[in-house]
Write a protein that holds these residues in place. Sequence first.
Motif, PDB file in Angstrom:
ATOM      1  N   SER A   1       0.827  -1.209   0.000  1.00  0.00           N
ATOM      2  CA  SER A   1       0.000   0.000   0.000  1.00  0.00           C
ATOM      3  C   SER A   1       0.861   1.260   0.000  1.00  0.00           C
ATOM      4  O   SER A   1       0.555   2.236  -0.700  1.00  0.00           O
ATOM      5  CB  SER A   1      -0.917  -0.004   1.225  1.00  0.00           C
ATOM      6  OG  SER A   1      -1.734  -1.152   1.247  1.00  0.00           O
ATOM      7  N   SER A   2       1.959   1.241   0.757  1.00  0.00           N
ATOM      8  CA  SER A   2       2.853   2.408   0.779  1.00  0.00           C
ATOM      9  C   SER A   2       3.516   2.618  -0.573  1.00  0.00           C
ATOM     10  O   SER A   2       3.643   3.756  -1.046  1.00  0.00           O
ATOM     11  CB  SER A   2       3.909   2.217   1.872  1.00  0.00           C
ATOM     12  OG  SER A   2       3.317   2.072   3.140  1.00  0.00           O
ATOM     13  N   ALA A   3       3.959   1.511  -1.203  1.00  0.00           N
ATOM     14  CA  ALA A   3       4.571   1.633  -2.522  1.00  0.00           C
ATOM     15  C   ALA A   3       3.587   2.153  -3.564  1.00  0.00           C
ATOM     16  O   ALA A   3       3.942   2.966  -4.425  1.00  0.00           O
ATOM     17  CB  ALA A   3       5.131   0.274  -2.953  1.00  0.00           C
ATOM     18  N   VAL A   4       2.335   1.696  -3.484  1.00  0.00           N
ATOM     19  CA  VAL A   4       1.321   2.196  -4.418  1.00  0.00           C
ATOM     20  C   VAL A   4       1.056   3.674  -4.186  1.00  0.00           C
ATOM     21  O   VAL A   4       0.912   4.462  -5.128  1.00  0.00           O
ATOM     22  CB  VAL A   4       0.027   1.359  -4.279  1.00  0.00           C
ATOM     23  CG1 VAL A   4      -1.123   2.011  -5.030  1.00  0.00           C
ATOM     24  CG2 VAL A   4       0.246  -0.052  -4.796  1.00  0.00           C
ATOM     25  N   LEU A   5       0.991   4.076  -2.923  1.00  0.00           N
ATOM     26  CA  LEU A   5       0.710   5.480  -2.623  1.00  0.00           C
ATOM     27  C   LEU A   5       1.872   6.386  -3.008  1.00  0.00           C
ATOM     28  O   LEU A   5       1.675   7.558  -3.317  1.00  0.00           O
ATOM     29  CB  LEU A   5       0.403   5.634  -1.134  1.00  0.00           C
ATOM     30  CG  LEU A   5      -0.196   6.970  -0.685  1.00  0.00           C
ATOM     31  CD1 LEU A   5      -1.515   7.228  -1.407  1.00  0.00           C
ATOM     32  CD2 LEU A   5      -0.400   6.994   0.819  1.00  0.00           C
ATOM     33  N   MET A   6       3.100   5.865  -2.998  1.00  0.00           N
ATOM     34  CA  MET A   6       4.250   6.669  -3.442  1.00  0.00           C
ATOM     35  C   MET A   6       4.126   7.066  -4.906  1.00  0.00           C
ATOM     36  O   MET A   6       4.539   8.153  -5.306  1.00  0.00           O
ATOM     37  CB  MET A   6       5.549   5.890  -3.233  1.00  0.00           C
ATOM     38  CG  MET A   6       5.973   5.720  -1.792  1.00  0.00           C
ATOM     39  SD  MET A   6       7.480   4.731  -1.665  1.00  0.00           S
ATOM     40  CE  MET A   6       7.650   4.546   0.108  1.00  0.00           C
ATOM     41  N   LEU A   7       3.560   6.173  -5.708  1.00  0.00           N
ATOM     42  CA  LEU A   7       3.464   6.405  -7.150  1.00  0.00           C
ATOM     43  C   LEU A   7       2.090   6.871  -7.589  1.00  0.00           C
ATOM     44  O   LEU A   7       1.929   7.244  -8.759  1.00  0.00           O
ATOM     45  CB  LEU A   7       3.828   5.121  -7.910  1.00  0.00           C
ATOM     46  CG  LEU A   7       5.200   4.504  -7.582  1.00  0.00           C
ATOM     47  CD1 LEU A   7       5.367   3.185  -8.319  1.00  0.00           C
ATOM     48  CD2 LEU A   7       6.323   5.468  -7.952  1.00  0.00           C
ATOM     49  N   ALA A   8       1.117   6.832  -6.701  1.00  0.00           N
ATOM     50  CA  ALA A   8      -0.258   7.169  -7.087  1.00  0.00           C
ATOM     51  C   ALA A   8      -0.450   8.673  -7.157  1.00  0.00           C
ATOM     52  O   ALA A   8       0.222   9.447  -6.467  1.00  0.00           O
ATOM     53  CB  ALA A   8      -1.243   6.561  -6.096  1.00  0.00           C
ATOM     54  N   LYS A   9      -1.398   9.054  -7.999  1.00  0.00           N
ATOM     55  CA  LYS A   9      -1.785  10.456  -8.115  1.00  0.00           C
ATOM     56  C   LYS A   9      -3.211  10.619  -7.581  1.00  0.00           C
ATOM     57  O   LYS A   9      -3.875   9.658  -7.218  1.00  0.00           O
ATOM     58  CB  LYS A   9      -1.703  10.910  -9.576  1.00  0.00           C
ATOM     59  CG  LYS A   9      -0.298  10.872 -10.157  1.00  0.00           C
ATOM     60  CD  LYS A   9      -0.291  11.360 -11.589  1.00  0.00           C
ATOM     61  CE  LYS A   9       1.118  11.312 -12.173  1.00  0.00           C
ATOM     62  NZ  LYS A   9       1.159  11.780 -13.591  1.00  0.00           N
ATOM     63  N   GLY A  10      -3.658  11.853  -7.532  1.00  0.00           N
ATOM     64  CA  GLY A  10      -5.004  12.104  -7.049  1.00  0.00           C
ATOM     65  C   GLY A  10      -5.112  12.211  -5.548  1.00  0.00           C
ATOM     66  O   GLY A  10      -6.192  11.993  -4.989  1.00  0.00           O
TER      67      GLY A  10
END
Length: 229
Positions: free
Chosen positions: A96-105
């Motif tokens: 989840s942290s890795a996804v949030l590092m690259l996620a936008k919005g």
Amino acid sequence: MVCVSLSSAVSLYNPSLYRSKLSVPLSLRSSPPNAKLSFSPAAKQSSICYNPLRFAVGSEGIATAAITKKRSRGLSAICYAMPVNARTLQWISTISSAVLMLAKGTGIQKSFIVPLFALLAPASVVSWIKGEYGIWSAFLALLVRLFFFIPGELEIPFISLLLVIVAPYQVQSLRGTQEGNIISLMIAAYLAFQHFSRAGSFRRAFDQNSIVATVAVICFTAVSFLLVI
């Protein structure tokens, strides 16, 4: 019940008697008075009694039992739940942290994800980062950062690698402890507050552009809470 004997038996056929017995119920029918059946000991042992009603009911019961057994097996397979331990929760938080590092919005301050990642990452991930492959990955990323432009989304993973590599023993000893879990919960709660407050409303946080970030925030917040309790 109709009994069939394998021994030789004498049966007389009378058409008029047969037609008259058709109108008589099955339970009241009787064999012709002049019909003699021979019952020898061998014939008694080798006689086969056949009841179509009993066979139909028995086969239906067997089929029903087989279907129920198959359904019960399928239900037990569907209801099987994998046990959730601390290692599984750490992997969920790391992804989840890795996804949030690259996620936008999302409008959160992504630099807070770095200590959260360092505190909740599994031991295998930390040992890989502190090993030879992790050091080489950080070294090559640093060379690229010196001579080329790196987008802002890729700087947070690079800083996470450096933080885990250079973290002293006193900081790493917080991993897996109740104090470290409380710090992780405080960081996760602050990030969740930032995300939902800057989204405008709870409903807007689940829009098409920010649903990935919202799911990631909910996941590592729930994991931090579960690790504390």
